[in-house]
Write a protein that holds these residues in place. Structure first.
Motif, PDB file in Angstrom:
ATOM      1  N   LEU A 202       0.835  -1.204   0.000  1.00  0.00           N
ATOM      2  CA  LEU A 202       0.000   0.000   0.000  1.00  0.00           C
ATOM      3  C   LEU A 202       0.869   1.253   0.000  1.00  0.00           C
ATOM      4  O   LEU A 202       0.566   2.235  -0.695  1.00  0.00           O
ATOM      5  N   ALA A 203       1.948   1.225   0.768  1.00  0.00           N
ATOM      6  CA  ALA A 203       2.868   2.363   0.800  1.00  0.00           C
ATOM      7  C   ALA A 203       3.525   2.562  -0.562  1.00  0.00           C
ATOM      8  O   ALA A 203       3.715   3.705  -1.011  1.00  0.00           O
ATOM      9  N   GLU A 204       3.883   1.471  -1.217  1.00  0.00           N
ATOM     10  CA  GLU A 204       4.471   1.563  -2.554  1.00  0.00           C
ATOM     11  C   GLU A 204       3.516   2.214  -3.546  1.00  0.00           C
ATOM     12  O   GLU A 204       3.939   2.911  -4.472  1.00  0.00           O
ATOM     13  N   ARG A 205       2.223   2.000  -3.335  1.00  0.00           N
ATOM     14  CA  ARG A 205       1.217   2.602  -4.209  1.00  0.00           C
ATOM     15  C   ARG A 205       0.800   3.986  -3.715  1.00  0.00           C
ATOM     16  O   ARG A 205      -0.154   4.566  -4.205  1.00  0.00           O
ATOM     17  N   LYS A 206       1.557   4.473  -2.711  1.00  0.00           N
ATOM     18  CA  LYS A 206       1.377   5.827  -2.168  1.00  0.00           C
ATOM     19  C   LYS A 206       0.006   6.031  -1.501  1.00  0.00           C
ATOM     20  O   LYS A 206      -0.546   7.136  -1.529  1.00  0.00           O
ATOM     21  N   ALA A 207      -0.514   4.957  -0.910  1.00  0.00           N
ATOM     22  CA  ALA A 207      -1.719   5.097  -0.093  1.00  0.00           C
ATOM     23  C   ALA A 207      -1.332   5.714   1.246  1.00  0.00           C
ATOM     24  O   ALA A 207      -0.207   5.538   1.730  1.00  0.00           O
ATOM     25  N   ARG A 208      -2.260   6.443   1.845  1.00  0.00           N
ATOM     26  CA  ARG A 208      -2.042   7.040   3.155  1.00  0.00           C
ATOM     27  C   ARG A 208      -2.602   6.067   4.195  1.00  0.00           C
ATOM     28  O   ARG A 208      -3.809   5.844   4.251  1.00  0.00           O
ATOM     29  N   ILE A 209      -1.707   5.501   5.006  1.00  0.00           N
ATOM     30  CA  ILE A 209      -2.077   4.403   5.905  1.00  0.00           C
ATOM     31  C   ILE A 209      -2.360   4.923   7.311  1.00  0.00           C
ATOM     32  O   ILE A 209      -1.562   5.659   7.895  1.00  0.00           O
ATOM     33  N   ILE A 210      -3.505   4.502   7.842  1.00  0.00           N
ATOM     34  CA  ILE A 210      -3.843   4.715   9.251  1.00  0.00           C
ATOM     35  C   ILE A 210      -3.718   3.351   9.928  1.00  0.00           C
ATOM     36  O   ILE A 210      -4.434   2.414   9.572  1.00  0.00           O
ATOM     37  N   LEU A 211      -2.814   3.237  10.876  1.00  0.00           N
ATOM     38  CA  LEU A 211      -2.604   1.967  11.583  1.00  0.00           C
ATOM     39  C   LEU A 211      -3.226   2.041  12.963  1.00  0.00           C
ATOM     40  O   LEU A 211      -2.922   2.938  13.753  1.00  0.00           O
ATOM     41  N   ILE A 212      -4.095   1.096  13.268  1.00  0.00           N
ATOM     42  CA  ILE A 212      -4.652   0.948  14.612  1.00  0.00           C
ATOM     43  C   ILE A 212      -4.042  -0.318  15.194  1.00  0.00           C
ATOM     44  O   ILE A 212      -4.270  -1.423  14.689  1.00  0.00           O
ATOM     45  N   THR A 213      -3.254  -0.160  16.246  1.00  0.00           N
ATOM     46  CA  THR A 213      -2.425  -1.253  16.736  1.00  0.00           C
ATOM     47  C   THR A 213      -2.384  -1.242  18.259  1.00  0.00           C
ATOM     48  O   THR A 213      -3.228  -0.625  18.912  1.00  0.00           O
ATOM     49  N   ASP A 214      -1.402  -1.928  18.843  1.00  0.00           N
ATOM     50  CA  ASP A 214      -1.250  -1.990  20.293  1.00  0.00           C
ATOM     51  C   ASP A 214      -0.063  -1.129  20.726  1.00  0.00           C
ATOM     52  O   ASP A 214       0.607  -0.533  19.873  1.00  0.00           O
ATOM     53  N   PRO A 215       0.215  -1.038  22.033  1.00  0.00           N
ATOM     54  CA  PRO A 215       1.305  -0.164  22.490  1.00  0.00           C
ATOM     55  C   PRO A 215       2.691  -0.562  21.989  1.00  0.00           C
ATOM     56  O   PRO A 215       3.608   0.260  22.006  1.00  0.00           O
ATOM     57  N   TRP A 216       2.851  -1.822  21.552  1.00  0.00           N
ATOM     58  CA  TRP A 216       4.163  -2.266  21.080  1.00  0.00           C
ATOM     59  C   TRP A 216       4.365  -1.945  19.600  1.00  0.00           C
ATOM     60  O   TRP A 216       5.469  -2.041  19.101  1.00  0.00           O
ATOM     61  N   LEU A 217       3.314  -1.590  18.917  1.00  0.00           N
ATOM     62  CA  LEU A 217       3.312  -1.128  17.532  1.00  0.00           C
ATOM     63  C   LEU A 217       3.669  -2.214  16.514  1.00  0.00           C
ATOM     64  O   LEU A 217       4.785  -2.728  16.484  1.00  0.00           O
ATOM     65  N   SER A 218       2.728  -2.504  15.660  1.00  0.00           N
ATOM     66  CA  SER A 218       2.962  -3.410  14.538  1.00  0.00           C
ATOM     67  C   SER A 218       4.063  -2.844  13.646  1.00  0.00           C
ATOM     68  O   SER A 218       4.215  -1.623  13.533  1.00  0.00           O
ATOM     69  N   PRO A 219       4.829  -3.706  12.966  1.00  0.00           N
ATOM     70  CA  PRO A 219       5.837  -3.214  12.009  1.00  0.00           C
ATOM     71  C   PRO A 219       5.238  -2.343  10.906  1.00  0.00           C
ATOM     72  O   PRO A 219       5.971  -1.607  10.234  1.00  0.00           O
ATOM     73  N   ILE A 220       3.926  -2.408  10.725  1.00  0.00           N
ATOM     74  CA  ILE A 220       3.269  -1.559   9.722  1.00  0.00           C
ATOM     75  C   ILE A 220       3.491  -0.083  10.042  1.00  0.00           C
ATOM     76  O   ILE A 220       3.385   0.775   9.165  1.00  0.00           O
ATOM     77  N   ALA A 221       3.835   0.219  11.300  1.00  0.00           N
ATOM     78  CA  ALA A 221       4.072   1.612  11.711  1.00  0.00           C
ATOM     79  C   ALA A 221       5.121   2.279  10.831  1.00  0.00           C
ATOM     80  O   ALA A 221       5.086   3.505  10.628  1.00  0.00           O
ATOM     81  N   ARG A 222       6.055   1.489  10.300  1.00  0.00           N
ATOM     82  CA  ARG A 222       7.095   2.060   9.440  1.00  0.00           C
ATOM     83  C   ARG A 222       6.511   2.658   8.164  1.00  0.00           C
ATOM     84  O   ARG A 222       7.101   3.556   7.562  1.00  0.00           O
ATOM     85  N   SER A 223       5.351   2.140   7.736  1.00  0.00           N
ATOM     86  CA  SER A 223       4.740   2.594   6.486  1.00  0.00           C
ATOM     87  C   SER A 223       3.562   3.533   6.712  1.00  0.00           C
ATOM     88  O   SER A 223       2.990   4.035   5.741  1.00  0.00           O
ATOM     89  N   ALA A 224       3.173   3.753   7.968  1.00  0.00           N
ATOM     90  CA  ALA A 224       1.919   4.450   8.270  1.00  0.00           C
ATOM     91  C   ALA A 224       2.075   5.964   8.328  1.00  0.00           C
ATOM     92  O   ALA A 224       3.106   6.482   8.755  1.00  0.00           O
ATOM     93  N   ARG A 225       1.026   6.659   7.895  1.00  0.00           N
ATOM     94  CA  ARG A 225       0.953   8.113   8.044  1.00  0.00           C
ATOM     95  C   ARG A 225       0.516   8.465   9.463  1.00  0.00           C
ATOM     96  O   ARG A 225       0.993   9.441  10.046  1.00  0.00           O
ATOM     97  N   VAL A 226      -0.423   7.677  10.015  1.00  0.00           N
ATOM     98  CA  VAL A 226      -0.936   7.901  11.366  1.00  0.00           C
ATOM     99  C   VAL A 226      -0.922   6.573  12.115  1.00  0.00           C
ATOM    100  O   VAL A 226      -1.323   5.545  11.561  1.00  0.00           O
ATOM    101  N   VAL A 227      -0.457   6.596  13.361  1.00  0.00           N
ATOM    102  CA  VAL A 227      -0.432   5.394  14.201  1.00  0.00           C
ATOM    103  C   VAL A 227      -1.239   5.676  15.464  1.00  0.00           C
ATOM    104  O   VAL A 227      -0.964   6.631  16.199  1.00  0.00           O
ATOM    105  N   LEU A 228      -2.250   4.826  15.724  1.00  0.00           N
ATOM    106  CA  LEU A 228      -3.112   4.983  16.893  1.00  0.00           C
ATOM    107  C   LEU A 228      -2.976   3.738  17.773  1.00  0.00           C
ATOM    108  O   LEU A 228      -3.523   2.676  17.453  1.00  0.00           O
ATOM    109  N   PRO A 229      -2.230   3.837  18.878  1.00  0.00           N
ATOM    110  CA  PRO A 229      -2.010   2.667  19.737  1.00  0.00           C
ATOM    111  C   PRO A 229      -3.117   2.484  20.769  1.00  0.00           C
ATOM    112  O   PRO A 229      -3.461   3.419  21.493  1.00  0.00           O
TER     113      PRO A 229
END
Length: 281
Positions: A202-229
Motif C-alpha cells: 500500500l505504501a508503494e502505491r502511495k496510499a495514506r495508511i492509518i494503523l490501529i495497533t497496540d502499544p508495542w506497535l505493529s511493524p506496519i508503523a514504518r509505512s503508516a501516516r498515522v499510528v493509533l495505539p
C-alpha cells in the motif's frame, strides 16, 4: 505505557538534540535501545549526555533501568497466547464479570491517554476526504472491527470498501488503489506477516495508511501516516479488542459530524431505498 509509545507521545515536547535520539530509537527499535549509550548517540548524531537526558525525561533513573524496561516490553510483545495464559495473575475474589469490566475500563482510560488528539484528528480528516477512496482490513480477530468500521463509513461517504476474501486476493484488490487513497489497517500482537506485507505494498502505491495497533506497535508503523495505539492487555489468554472498537466508533462519529451534509443525504437515500423496496435492492 510501553517505551516506544512513551517516546512517540513525547516527540512534540523534546528539544532538538533529544528529538534526534527519539527518531533514531524509533527508526531502529528495539535493537538500538539495547546497544550502548555511545552507539545510540553516534547513530543519532548527538552526545552521550543527550542520551541520558532523553531517558531521564522518559522517567528512568539510569540507562540500564531504561534497557531493563525495554527488554520487558519486547518480551511482552513476543509472548504467545499460551504464555500469557500461564503468566496471568491469580484469580481475584471479584466476580468474573466485574473483574473483566474493570480491566476494560482501565484499558479504555489508558488508551485515551495513549492516543494523541492531534493524531486522532488527522486520521479523521483523512477519512473525511471523500475525494479519496478508503479501504479497511484487519487480522485474524481484528478484521471484524475493520469490517464493522467499513460498514458504517460506507453509508456516510462514497468509495469505502473492506478487503474481504482470502489473503491471496488482497493483491487483486490492490489494483484499484490510487495515490492518496486511505487504508485503515488493524494489527495487534502477534503481528501478521501478510498484513505487514500488505502495508508495504500500500505504501508503494502511495496510499495514506492509518494503523490501529497496540502499544508495542505493529511493524506496519514504518509505512503508516498515522499510528493509533490501543491498550489491549486483558490479563488472560487473548488480548481484548474493546478499545479497538471504541476507537473505531469514535472515528465513525467524528467523520459523521465532519460530513454531516453528505452523510445526511446518503442516509436519506438509503431510507428511501429501504422503505420503497426498490426492485433489485
Amino acid at each position: 505505557m510501553a517505551i516506544r509509545e512513551q517516546v512517540q507521545a513525547e516527540l512534540g515536547n523534546l528539544p532538538g538534540a533529544e528529538k534526534k535520539i527519539a527518531h533514531a530509537f524509533l527508526a531502529n527499535y528495539p535493537s538500538i535501545g539495547l546497544s550502548t549509550i555511545a552507539e545510540l548517540a553516534a547513530l543519532a548524531g548527538a552526545s552521550a549526555p543527550t542520551v541520558l537526558r532523553f531517558v531521564a525525561r522518559l522517567g528512568f533513573e539510569s540507562y540500564p533501568d531504561f534497557q531493563r524496561r525495554l527488554r520487558a516490553d519486547v518480551q511482552a510483545q513476543l509472548m504467545s497466547p499460551l504464555e500469557r495464559a500461564r503468566s496471568s495473575g491469580p484469580t481475584t475474589d471479584n466476580p468474573a464479570l466485574k473483574a473483566s469490566f474493570a480491566n476494560i475500563a482501565g484499558n479504555l482510560e489508558a488508551t485515551l491517554k495513549a492516543v494523541p488528539e492531534s493524531e486522532f484528528e488527522t486520521a479523521c480528516e483523512l477519512l473525511s476526504d471523500s475525494r479519496s477512496a478508503c479501504c479497511f482490513v484487519g487480522g485474524r480477530f481484528t478484521d471484524a472491527v475493520a469490517g464493522y468500521m467499513a460498514a458504517h463509513l460506507r453509508i456516510i461517504r462514497p468509495g469505502v470498501r473492506h478487503f474481504g476474501g482470502q489473503t491471496s486476493t488482497w493483491r487483486d484488490q490492490l489494483l484499484d488503489i490510487r495515490p492518496g487513497d486511505v487504508a485503515v489497517l488493524f494489527d495487534i500482537r502477534r503481528y501478521q506477516s501478510d498484513l505487514v506485507r500488505l502495508g508495504e505494498l500500500l505504501a508503494e502505491r502511495k496510499a495514506r495508511i492509518i494503523l490501529i495497533t497496540d502499544p508495542w506497535l505493529s511493524p506496519i508503523a514504518r509505512s503508516a501516516r498515522v499510528v493509533l495505539p490501543c491498550v489491549v492487555d486483558a490479563d488472560r489468554t487473548w488480548d481484548s479488542s474493546v478499545t479497538l472498537l471504541a476507537l473505531a466508533e469514535a472515528m465513525i462519529d467524528r467523520v459523521s459530524r465532519a460530513q454531516a451534509a453528505t452523510a445526511g443525504t446518503r442516509m436519506q437515500t438509503l431510507e428511501d431505498i429501504h422503505w420503497n423496496r426498490t426492485p433489485g435492492l
